[in-house]
Design an enzyme around this catalytic site. Sequence first.
Site, PDB file in Angstrom:
ATOM      1  N   SER A  16      39.650  41.744  29.957  1.00  0.00           N
ATOM      2  CA  SER A  16      40.080  40.521  29.254  1.00  0.00           C
ATOM      3  C   SER A  16      39.410  39.279  29.850  1.00  0.00           C
ATOM      4  O   SER A  16      39.084  38.337  29.125  1.00  0.00           O
ATOM      5  CB  SER A  16      41.606  40.383  29.253  1.00  0.00           C
ATOM      6  OG  SER A  16      42.096  40.210  30.556  1.00  0.00           O
ATOM      7  N   ASN A  17      39.165  39.285  31.157  1.00  0.00           N
ATOM      8  CA  ASN A  17      38.409  38.163  31.742  1.00  0.00           C
ATOM      9  C   ASN A  17      36.959  38.185  31.265  1.00  0.00           C
ATOM     10  O   ASN A  17      36.395  37.135  30.965  1.00  0.00           O
ATOM     11  CB  ASN A  17      38.467  38.212  33.273  1.00  0.00           C
ATOM     12  CG  ASN A  17      39.721  37.572  33.802  1.00  0.00           C
ATOM     13  OD1 ASN A  17      39.834  36.338  33.828  1.00  0.00           O
ATOM     14  ND2 ASN A  17      40.692  38.384  34.179  1.00  0.00           N
ATOM     15  N   LEU A  88      36.388  46.790  40.818  1.00  0.00           N
ATOM     16  CA  LEU A  88      37.213  47.304  41.916  1.00  0.00           C
ATOM     17  C   LEU A  88      36.459  47.912  43.089  1.00  0.00           C
ATOM     18  O   LEU A  88      37.068  48.299  44.073  1.00  0.00           O
ATOM     19  CB  LEU A  88      38.225  48.310  41.365  1.00  0.00           C
ATOM     20  CG  LEU A  88      39.093  47.747  40.237  1.00  0.00           C
ATOM     21  CD1 LEU A  88      40.121  48.776  39.787  1.00  0.00           C
ATOM     22  CD2 LEU A  88      39.778  46.454  40.643  1.00  0.00           C
ATOM     23  N   ASN A 105      33.615  36.172  42.404  1.00  0.00           N
ATOM     24  CA  ASN A 105      34.696  37.114  42.106  1.00  0.00           C
ATOM     25  C   ASN A 105      35.969  36.335  41.795  1.00  0.00           C
ATOM     26  O   ASN A 105      36.138  35.211  42.261  1.00  0.00           O
ATOM     27  CB  ASN A 105      34.945  38.001  43.336  1.00  0.00           C
ATOM     28  CG  ASN A 105      36.069  38.995  43.130  1.00  0.00           C
ATOM     29  OD1 ASN A 105      36.140  39.696  42.118  1.00  0.00           O
ATOM     30  ND2 ASN A 105      36.991  39.078  44.091  1.00  0.00           N
ATOM     31  N   HIS A 107      40.169  36.802  42.153  1.00  0.00           N
ATOM     32  CA  HIS A 107      41.239  37.627  42.710  1.00  0.00           C
ATOM     33  C   HIS A 107      42.576  37.053  42.239  1.00  0.00           C
ATOM     34  O   HIS A 107      42.773  35.833  42.291  1.00  0.00           O
ATOM     35  CB  HIS A 107      41.170  37.651  44.238  1.00  0.00           C
ATOM     36  CG  HIS A 107      42.171  38.591  44.820  1.00  0.00           C
ATOM     37  ND1 HIS A 107      41.975  39.950  44.837  1.00  0.00           N
ATOM     38  CD2 HIS A 107      43.404  38.375  45.322  1.00  0.00           C
ATOM     39  CE1 HIS A 107      43.043  40.531  45.359  1.00  0.00           C
ATOM     40  NE2 HIS A 107      43.936  39.591  45.658  1.00  0.00           N
ATOM     41  N   GLU A 177      43.668  32.629  34.821  1.00  0.00           N
ATOM     42  CA  GLU A 177      42.312  33.194  34.902  1.00  0.00           C
ATOM     43  C   GLU A 177      41.472  32.779  33.694  1.00  0.00           C
ATOM     44  O   GLU A 177      40.335  32.329  33.838  1.00  0.00           O
ATOM     45  CB  GLU A 177      42.378  34.720  34.984  1.00  0.00           C
ATOM     46  CG  GLU A 177      43.011  35.197  36.276  1.00  0.00           C
ATOM     47  CD  GLU A 177      42.999  36.702  36.446  1.00  0.00           C
ATOM     48  OE1 GLU A 177      42.825  37.147  37.587  1.00  0.00           O
ATOM     49  OE2 GLU A 177      43.180  37.438  35.457  1.00  0.00           O
TER      50      GLU A 177
HETATM   51  C1  GAR Z   1      42.364  40.468  36.773  1.00  0.00           C
HETATM   52  O1  GAR Z   1      43.669  39.965  36.934  1.00  0.00           O
HETATM   53  C2  GAR Z   1      41.542  40.212  38.024  1.00  0.00           C
HETATM   54  O2  GAR Z   1      41.889  39.024  38.682  1.00  0.00           O
HETATM   55  C3  GAR Z   1      41.917  41.398  38.869  1.00  0.00           C
HETATM   56  O3  GAR Z   1      41.972  42.474  37.978  1.00  0.00           O
HETATM   57  C4  GAR Z   1      42.395  42.000  36.691  1.00  0.00           C
HETATM   58  C5  GAR Z   1      41.419  42.536  35.663  1.00  0.00           C
HETATM   59  O4  GAR Z   1      41.880  42.284  34.353  1.00  0.00           O
HETATM   60  N1  GAR Z   1      40.971  41.602  39.918  1.00  0.00           N
HETATM   61  C6  GAR Z   1      41.301  42.117  41.095  1.00  0.00           C
HETATM   62  O5  GAR Z   1      42.446  42.482  41.354  1.00  0.00           O
HETATM   63  C7  GAR Z   1      40.164  42.211  42.122  1.00  0.00           C
HETATM   64  N2  GAR Z   1      40.659  42.474  43.432  1.00  0.00           N
HETATM   65  P1  GAR Z   1      40.860  42.300  33.142  1.00  0.00           P
HETATM   66  O6  GAR Z   1      40.079  43.608  33.257  1.00  0.00           O
HETATM   67  O7  GAR Z   1      41.710  42.298  31.908  1.00  0.00           O
HETATM   68  O8  GAR Z   1      39.984  41.103  33.270  1.00  0.00           O
END
Ligand code: GAR
Length: 196
Positions: A16-17, A88, A105, A107, A177
Site C-alpha cells: 500500500s505504501n 523485510l 526506509n 518504519h 505513512e
Molecule cells: C508498513 O507499515 C511499513 O512501515 C512496514 O510494513 C508495512 C508495509 O505495508 N515496514 C516495516 O515494518 C519495516 N520494518 P504495505 O506493504 O502495505 O506498504
Amino acid sequence: MNKKIRLAIFASGNGSNAEAIMKYFSQHSQIEVVLLLSNNADAFALERARRFTIPTFVFNKAQFRESDEVIRRLNESHVTHLVLAGFLWLLPPNLIEAFPDKIVNIHPSLLPKFGGKGMYGIKVHQAVKAAGETKTGITIHEVNEKYDDGKILLQASCEVLPSDTPESIAAKVNALEYEYFPKTIERWALSSSTPS
Ligand code: GAR
C-alpha cells in the site's frame, strides 16, 4: 536540462505504501518510479506495480545476498535511488555500497523504539500496545547495514488510546505513512541528487 531521478521500490507484501508512492510520482516532472522489486512472488505489491505499468523483478535470497543480480537489474533500469516500502530483508553490503546515501526506509514506529530484527508490520503495533505507549508513529530514515538505523529524515506521531487495538494503531500509522512518505522521498531525493 536535469536528468530525472529514477526510483526503485522494494516491497515484500501488500504494497500500500508502494502504491501511494507510484501514484504521487506518476505525473512528477523530476522523479519517476521505474522498477518495483520483491523477494516474494506472491506480494500484492507486484500486482499494484503492474496496474501502474511499472516493471517488476522478483529475486530469491541467494540472488539477493550472494550475487550482483539485483544490482545489475537496478543498473539496467538506470535507477538512482532506492525506496524500501515494507521490505523485510536486511540489505547486503554490496547493495548499500552501490547506492551510498541513496536508500530510504520507512518504519512504523518512533525509532529507536520498537525497531530491530523481527520488528515489522503488525508485530510493531502489538509491541506498542503491550508496552502501554500513549503515542506511536512513523520514522523515515536513510539505510545503512543495520536494521532501522541510519539518519532520520522525518518522524510523525499519532495518539494511542487505551481502546486502540494493534489493528486500529496500524490504521493510524498507515495514514501517516501515506501522507508523509511520498513527500519526504521527494524532498530527500531532490536534495541529494546532483544536477547534470
Ligand atoms: C508498513 O507499515 C511499513 O512501515 C512496514 O510494513 C508495512 C508495509 O505495508 N515496514 C516495516 O515494518 C519495516 N520494518 P504495505 O506493504 O502495505 O506498504
